[in-house]
Design an enzyme around this catalytic site. Structure first.
Site, PDB file in Angstrom:
ATOM      1  N   HIS A 128       1.081  -5.519   2.739  1.00  0.00           N
ATOM      2  CA  HIS A 128       1.639  -4.630   3.754  1.00  0.00           C
ATOM      3  C   HIS A 128       3.151  -4.880   3.771  1.00  0.00           C
ATOM      4  O   HIS A 128       3.603  -6.173   3.432  1.00  0.00           O
ATOM      5  CB  HIS A 128       1.074  -4.746   5.178  1.00  0.00           C
ATOM      6  CG  HIS A 128      -0.320  -4.456   4.963  1.00  0.00           C
ATOM      7  ND1 HIS A 128      -1.003  -3.211   5.457  1.00  0.00           N
ATOM      8  CD2 HIS A 128      -1.470  -5.313   4.626  1.00  0.00           C
ATOM      9  CE1 HIS A 128      -2.244  -3.183   5.237  1.00  0.00           C
ATOM     10  NE2 HIS A 128      -2.652  -4.337   4.786  1.00  0.00           N
ATOM     11  N   ASN A 133       5.226  -6.095   6.130  1.00  0.00           N
ATOM     12  CA  ASN A 133       5.839  -7.317   6.879  1.00  0.00           C
ATOM     13  C   ASN A 133       4.936  -8.329   6.064  1.00  0.00           C
ATOM     14  O   ASN A 133       5.448  -9.457   5.860  1.00  0.00           O
ATOM     15  CB  ASN A 133       5.710  -7.321   8.255  1.00  0.00           C
ATOM     16  CG  ASN A 133       6.751  -6.101   8.856  1.00  0.00           C
ATOM     17  OD1 ASN A 133       7.999  -6.352   8.488  1.00  0.00           O
ATOM     18  ND2 ASN A 133       6.182  -5.424   9.612  1.00  0.00           N
ATOM     19  N   SER A 168       1.080   5.172   4.844  1.00  0.00           N
ATOM     20  CA  SER A 168      -0.004   5.743   5.564  1.00  0.00           C
ATOM     21  C   SER A 168       0.373   6.897   6.540  1.00  0.00           C
ATOM     22  O   SER A 168       1.490   7.052   6.645  1.00  0.00           O
ATOM     23  CB  SER A 168      -0.456   4.539   6.325  1.00  0.00           C
ATOM     24  OG  SER A 168       0.517   4.537   7.379  1.00  0.00           O
ATOM     25  N   ARG A 193      -5.758   1.029   4.533  1.00  0.00           N
ATOM     26  CA  ARG A 193      -4.657   1.404   3.575  1.00  0.00           C
ATOM     27  C   ARG A 193      -4.353   0.717   2.354  1.00  0.00           C
ATOM     28  O   ARG A 193      -3.987   1.189   1.313  1.00  0.00           O
ATOM     29  CB  ARG A 193      -3.581   1.591   4.329  1.00  0.00           C
ATOM     30  CG  ARG A 193      -2.887   0.274   5.075  1.00  0.00           C
ATOM     31  CD  ARG A 193      -1.925   1.000   6.217  1.00  0.00           C
ATOM     32  NE  ARG A 193      -1.225  -0.006   6.984  1.00  0.00           N
ATOM     33  CZ  ARG A 193      -1.628  -0.794   7.997  1.00  0.00           C
ATOM     34  NH1 ARG A 193      -2.819  -0.480   8.550  1.00  0.00           N
ATOM     35  NH2 ARG A 193      -0.873  -1.450   8.673  1.00  0.00           N
ATOM     36  N   HIS A 242       0.732  -1.288  -0.082  1.00  0.00           N
ATOM     37  CA  HIS A 242      -0.088  -0.105  -0.127  1.00  0.00           C
ATOM     38  C   HIS A 242       0.788   1.240   0.022  1.00  0.00           C
ATOM     39  O   HIS A 242       2.098   1.349   0.424  1.00  0.00           O
ATOM     40  CB  HIS A 242      -0.843  -0.220   1.312  1.00  0.00           C
ATOM     41  CG  HIS A 242      -0.145   0.067   2.629  1.00  0.00           C
ATOM     42  ND1 HIS A 242       0.190   1.185   3.211  1.00  0.00           N
ATOM     43  CD2 HIS A 242       0.148  -1.033   3.511  1.00  0.00           C
ATOM     44  CE1 HIS A 242       1.055   0.918   4.260  1.00  0.00           C
ATOM     45  NE2 HIS A 242       0.984  -0.401   4.564  1.00  0.00           N
ATOM     46  N   ARG A 279      11.027  -6.066  14.879  1.00  0.00           N
ATOM     47  CA  ARG A 279      10.668  -5.209  13.561  1.00  0.00           C
ATOM     48  C   ARG A 279      10.983  -6.320  12.351  1.00  0.00           C
ATOM     49  O   ARG A 279      10.182  -6.379  11.469  1.00  0.00           O
ATOM     50  CB  ARG A 279      11.279  -3.961  13.256  1.00  0.00           C
ATOM     51  CG  ARG A 279      11.118  -2.937  14.059  1.00  0.00           C
ATOM     52  CD  ARG A 279      11.741  -1.736  13.649  1.00  0.00           C
ATOM     53  NE  ARG A 279      11.074  -1.058  12.620  1.00  0.00           N
ATOM     54  CZ  ARG A 279      11.639  -0.432  11.656  1.00  0.00           C
ATOM     55  NH1 ARG A 279      13.098   0.105  11.781  1.00  0.00           N
ATOM     56  NH2 ARG A 279      11.086   0.015  10.665  1.00  0.00           N
ATOM     57  N   ARG A 280      12.471  -6.992  12.588  1.00  0.00           N
ATOM     58  CA  ARG A 280      12.781  -7.612  11.156  1.00  0.00           C
ATOM     59  C   ARG A 280      12.866  -9.205  11.256  1.00  0.00           C
ATOM     60  O   ARG A 280      13.055 -10.118  10.407  1.00  0.00           O
ATOM     61  CB  ARG A 280      13.763  -7.016  10.449  1.00  0.00           C
ATOM     62  CG  ARG A 280      13.628  -5.585  10.198  1.00  0.00           C
ATOM     63  CD  ARG A 280      12.609  -5.539   8.807  1.00  0.00           C
ATOM     64  NE  ARG A 280      12.131  -4.573   8.427  1.00  0.00           N
ATOM     65  CZ  ARG A 280      11.238  -3.740   8.825  1.00  0.00           C
ATOM     66  NH1 ARG A 280      10.160  -4.513   9.617  1.00  0.00           N
ATOM     67  NH2 ARG A 280      10.830  -2.467   8.322  1.00  0.00           N
ATOM     68  N   GLU A 290      -1.655  -6.988   7.777  1.00  0.00           N
ATOM     69  CA  GLU A 290      -0.353  -6.672   8.177  1.00  0.00           C
ATOM     70  C   GLU A 290       0.030  -7.488   9.467  1.00  0.00           C
ATOM     71  O   GLU A 290      -0.697  -8.168   9.877  1.00  0.00           O
ATOM     72  CB  GLU A 290      -0.006  -5.019   8.392  1.00  0.00           C
ATOM     73  CG  GLU A 290       1.146  -4.749   8.920  1.00  0.00           C
ATOM     74  CD  GLU A 290       2.401  -5.247   8.015  1.00  0.00           C
ATOM     75  OE1 GLU A 290       2.575  -6.192   7.629  1.00  0.00           O
ATOM     76  OE2 GLU A 290       3.220  -4.298   7.840  1.00  0.00           O
ATOM     77  N   ARG A 291       1.459  -7.762   9.482  1.00  0.00           N
ATOM     78  CA  ARG A 291       1.800  -8.589  10.735  1.00  0.00           C
ATOM     79  C   ARG A 291       1.289  -7.752  11.794  1.00  0.00           C
ATOM     80  O   ARG A 291       1.341  -6.628  11.933  1.00  0.00           O
ATOM     81  CB  ARG A 291       3.207  -8.545  11.056  1.00  0.00           C
ATOM     82  CG  ARG A 291       4.022  -9.220  12.140  1.00  0.00           C
ATOM     83  CD  ARG A 291       4.056  -8.177  13.221  1.00  0.00           C
ATOM     84  NE  ARG A 291       5.158  -7.478  12.896  1.00  0.00           N
ATOM     85  CZ  ARG A 291       6.523  -7.929  13.110  1.00  0.00           C
ATOM     86  NH1 ARG A 291       6.697  -9.218  13.459  1.00  0.00           N
ATOM     87  NH2 ARG A 291       7.688  -7.074  12.740  1.00  0.00           N
TER      88      ARG A 291
END
Ligand SMILES: O=C(O)[C@@H](CO)OP(=O)(O)O
Length: 262
Positions: A186, A188, A16, A64, A13, A118-119, A91-92
């Site tokens: 999204h 993730n 946002s 979004r 997307h 985050r990753r 999204e995650r």
């Protein structure tokens, strides 16, 4: 690689307002920023220019994704395309980090923990409180979903597990039938999807960042394997190599390569 069947178009997307403000978003539901709407229009224009015409559109339950898809479809002039929405494309879930300022969280924990939340592939952020989750899931869009569809946090591995049925039951059969589904996902959730499509390792997916608003293309080869072809995963490689912005005060993340430096 010889292509057969249709093509799978993936698109993160547009930006946002939470992305722009460096707020952990997850399953919260901010609208697109003005830049995000522009990115969605540019994505539609890229598809139009390259003659990539989706035959169906697949979004998450989050605005979004839904709004980006609507803009792309409007740019393409395909107002009557079938649109499918699924929680599996959400999204995650960012757990207790949802809605929090990334800089504030970064100041509270060590850099390795922040990056893992985050990753990483296997580590989930701390869980959202039961009361916050209850408020989130009071929304009518989640009514009727089974308990396993209503997480309080998710690792990327969790996302991959709930996304794969949508790939194997919905999207892959469309490709085999020669169709071109467009998935508007999204940051993730698309990392988890790309990991599966390209066979990336957990270490490789930790270094993968997917930019907003740059369409990606996958096809099935004759052996039924997914591939990106010689041009790489991004339909606009120049836009895709711009550094991923994560806001002032935070170090830059890796720059995604045009053919999947992942
Ligand atoms: O906030 C989020 O949900 C994601 C993607 O927008 O952010 P991050 O890049 O920090 O995982």
């Amino acid at each position: 690689m010889t292509a057969s069947g249709g093509a799978l178009l993936l698109l993160r997307h547009g930006q946002s307002v939470s992305n722009a403000a460096d707020i952990f978003t997850g399953w919260s539901d901010p609208p697109l920023s003005a830049l995000g709407a522009t990115q969605a229009r540019q994505a539609g224009a890229t598809l139009d220019r390259l003659g990539r015409r989706p035959t169906s559109v697949h979004t998450s339950l989050l605005r979004r994704s839904i709004d980006t898809a609507a803009i792309v479809v409007a740019v393409l002039g395909f107002g009557r395309l079938p649109v499918h929405r699924s929680w599996r494309l959400n999204e995650r879930h960012y757990g207790a980090l949802t809605g929090r300022d990334k800089r504030a969280v970064a100041a509270e924990v060590d850099a390795a923990t922040f990056r893992a939340w985050r990753r990483s592939y296997a580590i989930a952020p701390p869980a959202m409180s039961e009361s916050a989750a209850a408020a989130m899931y009071a929304d009518p869009r989640y009514a009727g979903l089974p308990p396993e569809a209503l997480p309080r946090t998710e690792s990327l591995a969790d996302v991959r597990a709930r996304l794969l049925p949508y790939w194997s039951d919905v999207l892959r059969p469309l490709l085999v039938a020669g169709e071109t589904p467009l998935v508007v996902g999204h940051g993730n959730s698309l990392r988890a999807f790309v990991m599966h499509l390209e066979g990336l390792s957990p270490a490789a997916v930790e270094r993968l960042d997917i930019p907003t608003g740059v369409p990606m293309l996958y096809h099935l080869d004759r052996g039924g394997q997914t591939g990106t072809g010689a041009a790489g995963r991004y339909l606009d490689p120049v836009s895709a190599t711009e550094p991923v912005r994560i806001g002032p005060g935070l170090p830059a993340l890796s720059t995604p390569g045009p053919s999947g430096a992942g």
